[in-house]
Design a protein around this motif. Structure first.
Motif, PDB file in Angstrom:
ATOM      1  N   SER A  21       0.827  -1.209   0.000  1.00 14.89           N
ATOM      2  CA  SER A  21       0.000   0.000   0.000  1.00 14.89           C
ATOM      3  C   SER A  21       0.861   1.259   0.000  1.00 14.89           C
ATOM      4  CB  SER A  21      -0.949  -0.016   1.203  1.00 14.89           C
ATOM      5  OG  SER A  21      -0.235  -0.256   2.391  1.00 14.89           O
ATOM      6  N   GLY A  22       2.177   1.076  -0.025  1.00 12.66           N
ATOM      7  CA  GLY A  22       3.096   2.210  -0.086  1.00 12.66           C
ATOM      8  C   GLY A  22       4.494   1.706   0.193  1.00 12.66           C
ATOM      9  N   ILE A  50       4.316 -10.887  -0.782  1.00 10.04           N
ATOM     10  CA  ILE A  50       3.670  -9.598  -1.049  1.00 10.04           C
ATOM     11  C   ILE A  50       2.162  -9.811  -0.986  1.00 10.04           C
ATOM     12  CG2 ILE A  50       3.324  -7.764  -2.750  1.00 10.04           C
ATOM     13  CD1 ILE A  50       6.146  -7.682  -1.709  1.00 10.04           C
ATOM     14  N   GLU A  51       1.513  -9.146  -0.031  1.00  6.90           N
ATOM     15  CA  GLU A  51       0.090  -9.391   0.209  1.00  6.90           C
ATOM     16  C   GLU A  51      -0.767  -8.438  -0.631  1.00  6.90           C
ATOM     17  OE1 GLU A  51      -0.415  -9.934   4.533  1.00  6.90           O
ATOM     18  OE2 GLU A  51       0.334 -11.952   4.131  1.00  6.90           O
ATOM     19  N   ASP A  52      -0.767  -8.737  -1.925  1.00  4.21           N
ATOM     20  CA  ASP A  52      -1.457  -7.865  -2.883  1.00  4.21           C
ATOM     21  C   ASP A  52      -2.819  -8.440  -3.263  1.00  4.21           C
ATOM     22  OD1 ASP A  52      -0.287 -10.009  -4.143  1.00  4.21           O
ATOM     23  OD2 ASP A  52       0.380  -8.893  -5.903  1.00  4.21           O
ATOM     24  N   ILE A  53      -3.724  -8.497  -2.268  1.00  5.82           N
ATOM     25  CA  ILE A  53      -5.077  -9.008  -2.550  1.00  5.82           C
ATOM     26  C   ILE A  53      -6.119  -7.903  -2.538  1.00  5.82           C
ATOM     27  CG2 ILE A  53      -4.872 -11.431  -1.849  1.00  5.82           C
ATOM     28  CD1 ILE A  53      -5.943 -10.456   0.940  1.00  5.82           C
ATOM     29  N   ASP A  54      -5.667  -6.649  -2.431  1.00  5.28           N
ATOM     30  CA  ASP A  54      -6.618  -5.543  -2.334  1.00  5.28           C
ATOM     31  C   ASP A  54      -6.237  -4.457  -3.345  1.00  5.28           C
ATOM     32  OD1 ASP A  54      -8.592  -3.837  -1.507  1.00  5.28           O
ATOM     33  OD2 ASP A  54      -7.954  -3.731   0.582  1.00  5.28           O
ATOM     34  N   PRO A  55      -6.393  -4.765  -4.651  1.00  6.72           N
ATOM     35  CA  PRO A  55      -5.893  -3.855  -5.704  1.00  6.72           C
ATOM     36  C   PRO A  55      -6.273  -2.385  -5.536  1.00  6.72           C
ATOM     37  CG  PRO A  55      -6.725  -5.876  -6.671  1.00  6.72           C
ATOM     38  CD  PRO A  55      -7.068  -5.940  -5.198  1.00  6.72           C
ATOM     39  N   PRO A  59      -0.984   1.276  -4.758  1.00  2.07           N
ATOM     40  CA  PRO A  59      -0.493   2.162  -5.819  1.00  2.07           C
ATOM     41  C   PRO A  59       0.460   1.398  -6.738  1.00  2.07           C
ATOM     42  CG  PRO A  59       0.272   2.879  -3.633  1.00  2.07           C
ATOM     43  CD  PRO A  59      -0.561   1.658  -3.420  1.00  2.07           C
ATOM     44  N   PRO A  60       0.434   1.688  -8.050  1.00  6.24           N
ATOM     45  CA  PRO A  60       1.327   0.989  -8.983  1.00  6.24           C
ATOM     46  C   PRO A  60       2.781   1.152  -8.553  1.00  6.24           C
ATOM     47  CG  PRO A  60      -0.200   2.449 -10.164  1.00  6.24           C
ATOM     48  CD  PRO A  60      -0.383   2.714  -8.702  1.00  6.24           C
ATOM     49  N   GLY A  61       3.539   0.081  -8.643  1.00  4.90           N
ATOM     50  CA  GLY A  61       4.967   0.165  -8.337  1.00  4.90           C
ATOM     51  C   GLY A  61       5.313  -0.025  -6.879  1.00  4.90           C
ATOM     52  N   ALA A  62       4.311  -0.126  -5.994  1.00  2.34           N
ATOM     53  CA  ALA A  62       4.610  -0.211  -4.560  1.00  2.34           C
ATOM     54  C   ALA A  62       5.332  -1.516  -4.209  1.00  2.34           C
ATOM     55  CB  ALA A  62       3.328  -0.068  -3.738  1.00  2.34           C
TER      56      ALA A  62
END
Ligand SMILES: [Zn+2]
Length: 297
Positions: A21-22, A50-55, A59-62
């Protein structure tokens, strides 16, 4: 019962699992460092997820920025990075397993209908309400909830029975998987034996242990380290605009974090050399019972 892990659990496997998220700030880097040193001190492996389940909140690139920051600080994971967005099939299988055993129910409550803590309060559990429109999936929490565990840093933890939620969400109304479900599936998938993370996540441990038991997964050991706060007790976070860690001064950052973690600061010229010496001298007990680390500026 699910058998989700093929890893041996007799050796230490730790992890750092940020949500992108940042960029990492001092507080998140502290958790990364503590989990790394705890694993290295035990001669174990250290993994990155990387816990990327909340698109909508990413932010892109985080995710790339997080990896660059860890690399700059010589915090190199031992295995390829696991991205949660690649794990949908595993999460669906876990939901099917829970459903087949009668753990799940559909909840159509609006935000306003939900009780304290976001609990549905059994309104939907008996299927009496028509599931019109979007529904979330919730797990029933039974009375024999195992409300005790021993934390590696904080000691014995007992969730009071009156605080035990009767249900919690595992798939959201918008179709996204809930944090609790994804974390539990992935700890098992990566064969994690030790979870070292911030105090702010301690309450979620009860829900995660509940899911692990419902799914028949191994139970990792948990150690919750203090979080960095300002003098008013406010946690350092992205929400209150904590600055990103400065990649130009990794050695100084690591030295400062070791001090905050109440660890000796070995003399070293490079982040690699510092981490190697710090891992040897790592003493988790220096943090015992501490819930926050106050930073004055
Ligand atoms: Zn409901």
């Amino acid at each position: 019962m699910a058998t989700a892990t093929s890893h041996s659990t007799d050796s230490y496997r730790g992890r750092f699992a940020p949500s992108p998220s940042g960029p990492l700030h001092q507080g998140s880097l502290l958790t990364a460092l503590a989990s790394y040193l705890d694993a290295r001190h035990a001669g174990g492996h250290w993994l990155l997820r990387i816990e990327d389940i909340d698109p909508p909140r990413e932010p892109p690139g985080a995710a790339d920025a997080i990896r660059r920051c860890l690399t700059a600080h010589a915090l190199h994971p031992d295995e390829p990075v696991l991205y949660q967005h690649t794990q949908s099939a595993a999460y669906d299988r876990a939901l099917e397993t829970l459903d087949a055993q009668g753990w799940l129910f559909r909840c159509s409550c609006t935000r306003r209908q939900l009780g304290p803590g976001g609990a549905c309060g059994g309104r939907c559990a008996d299927g009496a309400t028509a599931a019109a429109g979007p529904t979330s999936l919730r797990v029933r929490v039974t009375a024999d909830f195992d409300a005790f565990f021993t934390d590696l840093v904080q000691g014995g933890q007992l969730l009071q029975q009156e605080d035990v939620p009767r249900d919690f969400v595992v798939r959201r109304k918008d179709g996204l998987y809930a944090y609790q479900l994804a974390v539990v599936v992935d700890e098992a998938h990566q064969g994690i034996t030790h979870v070292i993370r911030g105090m702010d996540l301690l309450p979620t441990t009860f829900q995660q242990r509940y899911l692990q038991q419902a799914l028949g997964l191994p139970l990792p050991a948990y150690g919750h380290i203090p979080v960095i706060t300002d003098t008013t007790g406010r946690k350092l976070s992205k929400q209150n605009r904590a600055p990103a860690a400065d990649l130009a001064r990794p050695l100084a950052n690591l030295q400062q974090l070791l001090q905050l973690l109440r660890q000796p600061v070995p003399k070293a010229d490079t982040p690699e050399a510092l981490l190697e010496a710090a891992a040897k001298g790592w003493d988790r007990e220096a943090l015992n019972g501490m819930t926050r680390l106050v930073v004055t500026q």
